[in-house]
Design a protein around this motif. Sequence first.
Motif, PDB file in Angstrom:
ATOM      1  N   PHE A 245       6.667  -3.152 -11.012  1.00 25.91           N
ATOM      2  CA  PHE A 245       6.145  -2.166 -10.074  1.00 25.91           C
ATOM      3  C   PHE A 245       4.978  -2.750  -9.293  1.00 25.91           C
ATOM      4  O   PHE A 245       4.039  -3.298  -9.864  1.00 25.91           O
ATOM      5  CB  PHE A 245       5.689  -0.908 -10.811  1.00 25.91           C
ATOM      6  CG  PHE A 245       6.782  -0.264 -11.616  1.00 25.91           C
ATOM      7  CD1 PHE A 245       7.814   0.396 -10.980  1.00 25.91           C
ATOM      8  CD2 PHE A 245       6.780  -0.351 -13.002  1.00 25.91           C
ATOM      9  CE1 PHE A 245       8.826   0.984 -11.716  1.00 25.91           C
ATOM     10  CE2 PHE A 245       7.792   0.232 -13.744  1.00 25.91           C
ATOM     11  CZ  PHE A 245       8.828   0.908 -13.101  1.00 25.91           C
ATOM     12  N   ARG A 246       5.059  -2.607  -7.995  1.00 27.73           N
ATOM     13  CA  ARG A 246       3.975  -2.997  -7.107  1.00 27.73           C
ATOM     14  C   ARG A 246       2.910  -1.899  -7.118  1.00 27.73           C
ATOM     15  O   ARG A 246       3.232  -0.702  -7.069  1.00 27.73           O
ATOM     16  CB  ARG A 246       4.537  -3.189  -5.706  1.00 27.73           C
ATOM     17  CG  ARG A 246       3.524  -3.221  -4.589  1.00 27.73           C
ATOM     18  CD  ARG A 246       2.831  -4.526  -4.529  1.00 27.73           C
ATOM     19  NE  ARG A 246       1.915  -4.568  -3.389  1.00 27.73           N
ATOM     20  CZ  ARG A 246       1.020  -5.493  -3.198  1.00 27.73           C
ATOM     21  NH1 ARG A 246       0.915  -6.481  -4.073  1.00 27.73           N
ATOM     22  NH2 ARG A 246       0.238  -5.492  -2.155  1.00 27.73           N
ATOM     23  N   THR A 247       1.639  -2.294  -7.191  1.00 30.45           N
ATOM     24  CA  THR A 247       0.559  -1.323  -7.168  1.00 30.45           C
ATOM     25  C   THR A 247      -0.704  -1.990  -6.646  1.00 30.45           C
ATOM     26  O   THR A 247      -0.762  -3.220  -6.508  1.00 30.45           O
ATOM     27  CB  THR A 247       0.292  -0.757  -8.584  1.00 30.45           C
ATOM     28  OG1 THR A 247      -0.678   0.296  -8.498  1.00 30.45           O
ATOM     29  CG2 THR A 247      -0.222  -1.825  -9.529  1.00 30.45           C
ATOM     30  N   LEU A 248      -1.696  -1.201  -6.347  1.00 27.31           N
ATOM     31  CA  LEU A 248      -3.023  -1.693  -5.990  1.00 27.31           C
ATOM     32  C   LEU A 248      -4.028  -0.867  -6.780  1.00 27.31           C
ATOM     33  O   LEU A 248      -4.760  -0.035  -6.241  1.00 27.31           O
ATOM     34  CB  LEU A 248      -3.272  -1.575  -4.483  1.00 27.31           C
ATOM     35  CG  LEU A 248      -2.417  -2.481  -3.589  1.00 27.31           C
ATOM     36  CD1 LEU A 248      -2.689  -2.192  -2.117  1.00 27.31           C
ATOM     37  CD2 LEU A 248      -2.680  -3.954  -3.894  1.00 27.31           C
ATOM     38  N   LEU A 249      -4.063  -1.111  -8.075  1.00 25.08           N
ATOM     39  CA  LEU A 249      -4.886  -0.330  -8.990  1.00 25.08           C
ATOM     40  C   LEU A 249      -6.179  -1.086  -9.293  1.00 25.08           C
ATOM     41  O   LEU A 249      -6.146  -2.143  -9.919  1.00 25.08           O
ATOM     42  CB  LEU A 249      -4.110  -0.071 -10.284  1.00 25.08           C
ATOM     43  CG  LEU A 249      -4.763   0.853 -11.307  1.00 25.08           C
ATOM     44  CD1 LEU A 249      -4.893   2.263 -10.742  1.00 25.08           C
ATOM     45  CD2 LEU A 249      -3.950   0.862 -12.607  1.00 25.08           C
ATOM     46  N   PRO A 250      -7.333  -0.568  -8.857  1.00 25.46           N
ATOM     47  CA  PRO A 250      -8.599  -1.257  -9.143  1.00 25.46           C
ATOM     48  C   PRO A 250      -8.821  -1.387 -10.646  1.00 25.46           C
ATOM     49  O   PRO A 250      -8.539  -0.466 -11.413  1.00 25.46           O
ATOM     50  CB  PRO A 250      -9.662  -0.347  -8.510  1.00 25.46           C
ATOM     51  CG  PRO A 250      -8.913   0.430  -7.462  1.00 25.46           C
ATOM     52  CD  PRO A 250      -7.538   0.635  -8.034  1.00 25.46           C
ATOM     53  N   VAL A 251      -9.345  -2.520 -11.061  1.00 21.40           N
ATOM     54  CA  VAL A 251      -9.593  -2.769 -12.478  1.00 21.40           C
ATOM     55  C   VAL A 251     -10.955  -3.422 -12.629  1.00 21.40           C
ATOM     56  O   VAL A 251     -11.361  -4.254 -11.801  1.00 21.40           O
ATOM     57  CB  VAL A 251      -8.479  -3.654 -13.090  1.00 21.40           C
ATOM     58  CG1 VAL A 251      -8.416  -5.005 -12.397  1.00 21.40           C
ATOM     59  CG2 VAL A 251      -8.670  -3.829 -14.591  1.00 21.40           C
ATOM     60  N   GLU A 252     -11.674  -3.034 -13.651  1.00 29.82           N
ATOM     61  CA  GLU A 252     -12.971  -3.626 -13.951  1.00 29.82           C
ATOM     62  C   GLU A 252     -12.842  -4.509 -15.183  1.00 29.82           C
ATOM     63  O   GLU A 252     -12.024  -4.249 -16.079  1.00 29.82           O
ATOM     64  CB  GLU A 252     -14.020  -2.534 -14.212  1.00 29.82           C
ATOM     65  CG  GLU A 252     -14.261  -1.603 -13.040  1.00 29.82           C
ATOM     66  CD  GLU A 252     -14.911  -2.275 -11.865  1.00 29.82           C
ATOM     67  OE1 GLU A 252     -15.607  -3.300 -12.080  1.00 29.82           O
ATOM     68  OE2 GLU A 252     -14.713  -1.808 -10.723  1.00 29.82           O
TER      69      GLU A 252
ATOM     70  N   VAL B 149      -7.059  -7.316  -0.818  1.00 27.11           N
ATOM     71  CA  VAL B 149      -6.962  -6.009  -1.454  1.00 27.11           C
ATOM     72  C   VAL B 149      -7.932  -5.892  -2.622  1.00 27.11           C
ATOM     73  O   VAL B 149      -8.213  -4.787  -3.093  1.00 27.11           O
ATOM     74  CB  VAL B 149      -5.529  -5.735  -1.933  1.00 27.11           C
ATOM     75  CG1 VAL B 149      -4.570  -5.667  -0.768  1.00 27.11           C
ATOM     76  CG2 VAL B 149      -5.079  -6.796  -2.948  1.00 27.11           C
ATOM     77  N   ALA B 150      -8.468  -7.025  -3.086  1.00 28.19           N
ATOM     78  CA  ALA B 150      -9.344  -7.018  -4.260  1.00 28.19           C
ATOM     79  C   ALA B 150     -10.826  -7.101  -3.911  1.00 28.19           C
ATOM     80  O   ALA B 150     -11.666  -7.001  -4.798  1.00 28.19           O
ATOM     81  CB  ALA B 150      -8.982  -8.176  -5.198  1.00 28.19           C
ATOM     82  N   GLY B 151     -11.154  -7.285  -2.643  1.00 32.14           N
ATOM     83  CA  GLY B 151     -12.568  -7.378  -2.296  1.00 32.14           C
ATOM     84  C   GLY B 151     -12.810  -8.289  -1.107  1.00 32.14           C
ATOM     85  O   GLY B 151     -11.902  -8.612  -0.337  1.00 32.14           O
ATOM     86  N   LYS B 152     -14.045  -8.728  -0.979  1.00 29.08           N
ATOM     87  CA  LYS B 152     -14.482  -9.480   0.198  1.00 29.08           C
ATOM     88  C   LYS B 152     -15.477 -10.553  -0.212  1.00 29.08           C
ATOM     89  O   LYS B 152     -16.270 -10.355  -1.133  1.00 29.08           O
ATOM     90  CB  LYS B 152     -15.125  -8.508   1.201  1.00 29.08           C
ATOM     91  CG  LYS B 152     -15.712  -9.114   2.449  1.00 29.08           C
ATOM     92  CD  LYS B 152     -16.302  -8.003   3.313  1.00 29.08           C
ATOM     93  CE  LYS B 152     -16.993  -8.528   4.550  1.00 29.08           C
ATOM     94  NZ  LYS B 152     -17.554  -7.429   5.378  1.00 29.08           N
TER      95      LYS B 152
END
Length: 342
Positions: free
Chosen positions: A117-124, A255-258
Amino acid sequence: MKGIWRRALLLGAVASLTVCGSAGAQVEIGAFTDSTPEATCNAEGQGAPFDIAQLSTAPDATFVAPVSGVITSWKTFAADGAGQTMNLKLAGLFESQYLIRRHDGPRALAPGQLNTFRTLLPVERGDMITLSPGAAPTACFLFSDRQADSVTFGGNVDTPDGQRWQPARDIEGAVLNVAVTILPPPRITAISTTQGSVAGGTPVVVAGANFAEVRSVTFSGVPALSYSVASEGQLTAVAPPNTQLTSRTIEVTTVAGKDSAPQTFNYIGCAVPNLKKATLKEAKSELASAGCALGKVKRLKKASLKKGKVTRQSPAPYSILPPGTKVSVSLKGGAKKHRKHR
């Protein structure tokens, strides 16, 4: 095994735990099988969803996020049977309770195969990968021959984000049937050139890490004319034009930051000076210092090349133009006087 937990065969060979990835690469953690697993999870026979987490694993594996970023995909092998669903969750451990932070799903599973499954779930960093299978029998965990592997589960409910759940039972020799791919934030280490023309168009090779899922490349917020990603460690951006001889910072956003480049990109060009009343020699010197070049020289009324002064110029003073732009001048005065013949 009591209740609904059924151990039909040992899947030690199939419980392939992973924690891979090097600096500058996406990280995969978790465990999954390469063949159809047994349906082992059914909410203690009550046909309701529940939560399950990895209580412990052998030292070479983990279900805890080692970095912050974004989960770009996750996968699980489905058992045979229709109606299976699975919910991926991220949780934090508080004493004997788990706080559900965020989730992706529930997702419908295609029976008897690997589901990705494709997703863009933020994780710490430190988030725990957990699962919540649906009411239909699924393979939410795999049996392992490693004593260190243990899962914990409980609560006939799909715990919402922001709430806690209390595990009720543990099962030794088991691992969650899930693997996730984490993309850390981008990191820029160097740029191939630190200067370019105000006209734009300078290609800049950007070196770094985690250049996957790139959303934009900018120069102090101004979008690059174009960019292309060669690998997770390198991309090339084409500098946009600038109206001033200023510096800008290259920024890569995924998608994960800058992240921003450690060096600035400096715009160079011809800052046309005001040459009025300058001699030709003085004009040449000022143009060179300003990044310009001398263009055509026109002598008005046979003005002296040595003593004549600039009375006109083109382009106009104070223009910001590409490096080496030629500036044409007109000279007046300083002409040699001729004796009149009688």
